[in-house]
Design a protein around this motif. Structure first.
Motif, PDB file in Angstrom:
ATOM      1  N   SER A   1       0.820  -1.218   0.000  1.00 45.27           N
ATOM      2  CA  SER A   1       0.000   0.000   0.000  1.00 45.27           C
ATOM      3  C   SER A   1       0.851   1.264   0.000  1.00 45.27           C
ATOM      4  O   SER A   1       0.352   2.346  -0.340  1.00 45.27           O
ATOM      5  N   GLN A   2       2.115   1.125   0.394  1.00 45.42           N
ATOM      6  CA  GLN A   2       2.998   2.290   0.456  1.00 45.42           C
ATOM      7  C   GLN A   2       3.815   2.487  -0.819  1.00 45.42           C
ATOM      8  O   GLN A   2       4.759   3.284  -0.840  1.00 45.42           O
ATOM      9  N   LEU A   3       3.451   1.766  -1.883  1.00 43.66           N
ATOM     10  CA  LEU A   3       4.098   1.942  -3.184  1.00 43.66           C
ATOM     11  C   LEU A   3       3.135   2.681  -4.111  1.00 43.66           C
ATOM     12  O   LEU A   3       2.269   2.079  -4.750  1.00 43.66           O
ATOM     13  N   PRO A   4       3.245   4.002  -4.212  1.00 44.11           N
ATOM     14  CA  PRO A   4       2.270   4.787  -4.982  1.00 44.11           C
ATOM     15  C   PRO A   4       2.153   4.366  -6.442  1.00 44.11           C
ATOM     16  O   PRO A   4       1.048   4.355  -7.000  1.00 44.11           O
ATOM     17  N   ASP A   5       3.266   3.999  -7.073  1.00 39.13           N
ATOM     18  CA  ASP A   5       3.217   3.637  -8.489  1.00 39.13           C
ATOM     19  C   ASP A   5       2.432   2.353  -8.720  1.00 39.13           C
ATOM     20  O   ASP A   5       1.891   2.138  -9.806  1.00 39.13           O
ATOM     21  N   PHE A   6       2.388   1.489  -7.695  1.00 38.68           N
ATOM     22  CA  PHE A   6       1.632   0.255  -7.843  1.00 38.68           C
ATOM     23  C   PHE A   6       0.217   0.388  -7.285  1.00 38.68           C
ATOM     24  O   PHE A   6      -0.761   0.076  -7.958  1.00 38.68           O
ATOM     25  N   PHE A   7       0.099   0.886  -6.047  1.00 39.64           N
ATOM     26  CA  PHE A   7      -1.196   0.922  -5.357  1.00 39.64           C
ATOM     27  C   PHE A   7      -2.031   2.134  -5.767  1.00 39.64           C
ATOM     28  O   PHE A   7      -3.254   2.044  -5.888  1.00 39.64           O
ATOM     29  N   GLY A   8      -1.377   3.267  -5.948  1.00 44.49           N
ATOM     30  CA  GLY A   8      -2.080   4.470  -6.361  1.00 44.49           C
ATOM     31  C   GLY A   8      -2.714   5.252  -5.233  1.00 44.49           C
ATOM     32  O   GLY A   8      -3.479   6.190  -5.469  1.00 44.49           O
TER      33      GLY A   8
ATOM     34  N   ALA B   1       5.174  -6.677 -11.006  1.00 45.19           N
ATOM     35  CA  ALA B   1       6.530  -7.212 -11.063  1.00 45.19           C
ATOM     36  C   ALA B   1       7.532  -6.217 -10.490  1.00 45.19           C
ATOM     37  O   ALA B   1       8.469  -6.595  -9.764  1.00 45.19           O
ATOM     38  N   LYS B   2       7.351  -4.934 -10.810  1.00 47.38           N
ATOM     39  CA  LYS B   2       8.235  -3.897 -10.277  1.00 47.38           C
ATOM     40  C   LYS B   2       8.075  -3.788  -8.758  1.00 47.38           C
ATOM     41  O   LYS B   2       9.065  -3.625  -8.029  1.00 47.38           O
ATOM     42  N   ALA B   3       6.834  -3.894  -8.271  1.00 50.92           N
ATOM     43  CA  ALA B   3       6.592  -3.817  -6.820  1.00 50.92           C
ATOM     44  C   ALA B   3       7.256  -4.993  -6.102  1.00 50.92           C
ATOM     45  O   ALA B   3       7.864  -4.812  -5.030  1.00 50.92           O
TER      46      ALA B   3
ATOM     47  N   LEU C   1      10.243  -4.736  -3.165  1.00 54.74           N
ATOM     48  CA  LEU C   1      10.069  -5.252  -1.797  1.00 54.74           C
ATOM     49  C   LEU C   1      10.888  -6.501  -1.515  1.00 54.74           C
ATOM     50  O   LEU C   1      10.980  -6.919  -0.357  1.00 54.74           O
ATOM     51  N   SER C   2      11.497  -7.087  -2.531  1.00 56.62           N
ATOM     52  CA  SER C   2      12.198  -8.361  -2.349  1.00 56.62           C
ATOM     53  C   SER C   2      13.368  -8.250  -1.384  1.00 56.62           C
ATOM     54  O   SER C   2      13.717  -9.227  -0.712  1.00 56.62           O
ATOM     55  N   GLY C   3      13.991  -7.089  -1.321  1.00 57.34           N
ATOM     56  CA  GLY C   3      15.105  -6.919  -0.396  1.00 57.34           C
ATOM     57  C   GLY C   3      14.696  -7.021   1.058  1.00 57.34           C
ATOM     58  O   GLY C   3      15.504  -7.395   1.915  1.00 57.34           O
ATOM     59  N   SER C   4      13.430  -6.730   1.341  1.00 56.66           N
ATOM     60  CA  SER C   4      12.933  -6.784   2.715  1.00 56.66           C
ATOM     61  C   SER C   4      12.207  -8.080   3.040  1.00 56.66           C
ATOM     62  O   SER C   4      12.085  -8.441   4.220  1.00 56.66           O
TER      63      SER C   4
ATOM     64  N   LYS D   1       7.050 -13.493  -3.985  1.00 52.28           N
ATOM     65  CA  LYS D   1       6.664 -13.772  -5.368  1.00 52.28           C
ATOM     66  C   LYS D   1       5.148 -13.689  -5.498  1.00 52.28           C
ATOM     67  O   LYS D   1       4.408 -13.705  -4.506  1.00 52.28           O
ATOM     68  N   SER D   2       4.684 -13.613  -6.748  1.00 54.00           N
ATOM     69  CA  SER D   2       3.250 -13.566  -7.039  1.00 54.00           C
ATOM     70  C   SER D   2       2.885 -14.717  -7.952  1.00 54.00           C
ATOM     71  O   SER D   2       3.704 -15.177  -8.760  1.00 54.00           O
TER      72      SER D   2
END
Length: 463
Positions: A183-190, A380-382, A386-389, A394-395
């Motif tokens: 939810s904190q990724l604006p480009d994905f969640f909006g 995929a970008k999201a 987040l993968s580092g954390s 995966k989806s």
């Protein structure tokens, strides 16, 4: 050996013993726990693991009875388990003057509270006034009369340099953590949509059960657990978790001003019927105690106002939280959780039903604002961000525009394990001497809302 040589030898042995890392556990640690009136099994779950900075000796003050016995039995179970046993030493004072005795002796510096909620705010107030830190199970208060006392307790804690904190375990459930992260990724969640009372931007629902297992054994409930004057109604109890998550996920690290940022739209409450046979199975008592007589309906069943719903706005975003208590979960199931956060581009949904084998799972789904290819690319970008954390993130597509999110199994912890995670966070606060600036005002906001909602619901539904 002459006397001088013998004394030197004894001194050397003593030094070796004291300096030996194997004896480190024998030394008094910085944190000494005091457990007061442990009437709820959550008190024991705080001690399901050991903590390096916490002394193994725990001083317990409580009235004599089955609740104390149940708590001590769980501690003994943890101490004697074959896999990673704990080593707690419980020093117990039994008596009706347990609180006064604790305050007089002050045999530790952190009071752990999990029990009868009717008296909890009094225990909190007197503990922080005595210069003791407090780690309290939810809820800290169960009605609006307690809110001014809670405000004062936080003020007193600040004046005395101690930390008052409640146990919010659900922040450590991995799917909730992921829901917040996406939810904190604006480009994905909006960003969150504003929503409405009929279709909130955020909905959180929780289903709990009176009869359940804890640490592999059937849980025996105290009779007062069914008395909402002592336990609190569902709308002020479990909803503390849900309201906390709405704040924590939607406006992370932000101060919530309960006078300015929260508007109650509506609230309601309803009862769960518990038969005498179910009550006996849960408590071991063949009859309802006298203090429950006012809650017995015409059919001879207990009507427990354990269910509630709150509809409100937080910083102009519509939210709804609701809690339901049934007597027992279906076979193979446990407490259930449903949550949705609706964004411009994506909805983030946590479900825990039969399709998920009653384990929480996060799904992301497209709102249709983007075409399928663009949404998949954004997801995929999201995932990459987040993968580092989150190891193994995966989806997996499960339907058109809908994806199941998963992580490495090592990141999945149980509800019982979350108590250690909360306690470790609290110990960090004690070490640093402070909490994030938003924690206290947001705790106040949470309890302002739940108790105000109860007062509103009571005007709609008479007991």
């Amino acid at each position: 050996m002459n006397k001088q040589k013998r004394l030197i030898t004894l001194a050397a042995v003593a030094c070796l013993s004291a300096c030996n890392p194997a004896n480190e556990g024998m030394q008094k640690k910085d944190i000494q726990l005091i457990t007061v009136a442990p009437g709820h099994f959550h008190a024991a779950l705080v001690q399901k693991t050991m903590y390096p900075q916490v002394d193994s000796v725990v001083h317990v003050y409580a009235p004599e009875g089955p609740e104390l016995a149940a708590y001590l039995a769980l501690i003994d179970q943890y101490n004697t388990r074959s896999d990673d046993p704990t080593s707690w030493e419980e020093k117990v004072y039994k008596g009706d003057d347990f609180l006064q005795k604790m305050l007089a002796e002050k045999e530790g510096n952190v009071v752990v509270l999990a029990g009868n909620n009717q008296h909890k705010i009094d225990y909190i107030t007197q503990s922080v006034a005595a210069g003791l830190n407090v780690l309290a199970d939810k809820p800290m208060i169960i009605d609006s009369d307690g809110f001014p006392e809670l405000k004062q307790a936080f003020a007193t804690a600040s004046e005395n340099g101690v930390q008052l904190y409640d146990i919010m375990t659900e922040r450590y459930e991995i799917n909730t953590m992921l829901q917040k992260a996406f939810s904190q990724l604006p480009d994905f969640f909006g960003g969150l949509v504003p929503g409405s009372a009929d279709n909130p931007a955020i909905t959180k629902e929780s289903v709990h059960h009176f009869f359940k297992e804890v640490s592999g054994k059937p849980l025996s409930r105290p009779a007062w657990f069914y008395d909402t004057k002592q336990q609190g109604e569902g709308i002020v109890d479990v909803t503390t978790h849900l309201v906390d998550l709405v704040q924590w996920e939607s406006f992370p690290d932000q101060v919530i001003d309960y006078e300015r940022d929260i508007q109650l739209v509506g609230a309601k409450r309803w009862s769960t019927s518990v038969t005498p046979a179910q009550f006996e199975r849960s408590t071991g008592l063949k009859e309802f105690p006298e203090f429950l007589s006012g809650s017995v309906d015409g059919a001879g069943n207990l009507a427990v106002f354990a269910n509630g719903e709150i509809n409100y706005t937080l910083k102009d975003i519509h939210a709804k939280v609701s809690v339901i208590w049934n007597f027992q979960a279906p076979e193979g199931a446990g407490d259930l959780h449903y949550s949705i956060m609706r964004g411009r581009y994506a909805n983030l949904i946590v479900q825990q039903g039969a399709d998920e084998q009653y384990k929480p799972v996060l799904y992301v789904e497209s709102t249709g604002e983007r075409d399928a290819q663009a949404f998949e690319a954004a997801l995929a970008k999201a995932i990459e961000q987040l993968s580092g954390s989150y190891q193994g993130l995966k989806s997996e597509p499960v339907a058109d525009g809908r994806y199941r999110i998963s992580v490495d199994p090592s990141l999945v912890t149980t509800h019982e394990e979350h108590f250690a995670q909360v306690t470790e966070k609290y110990l960090d606060f004690l070490k640093s001497g402070t909490m994030p600036e938003w924690e206290v005002p947001n705790m106040l906001a949470k309890y302002y809302l739940t108790t105000k909602a109860l007062a509103e619901a009571e005007t709609v539904t008479a007991p």
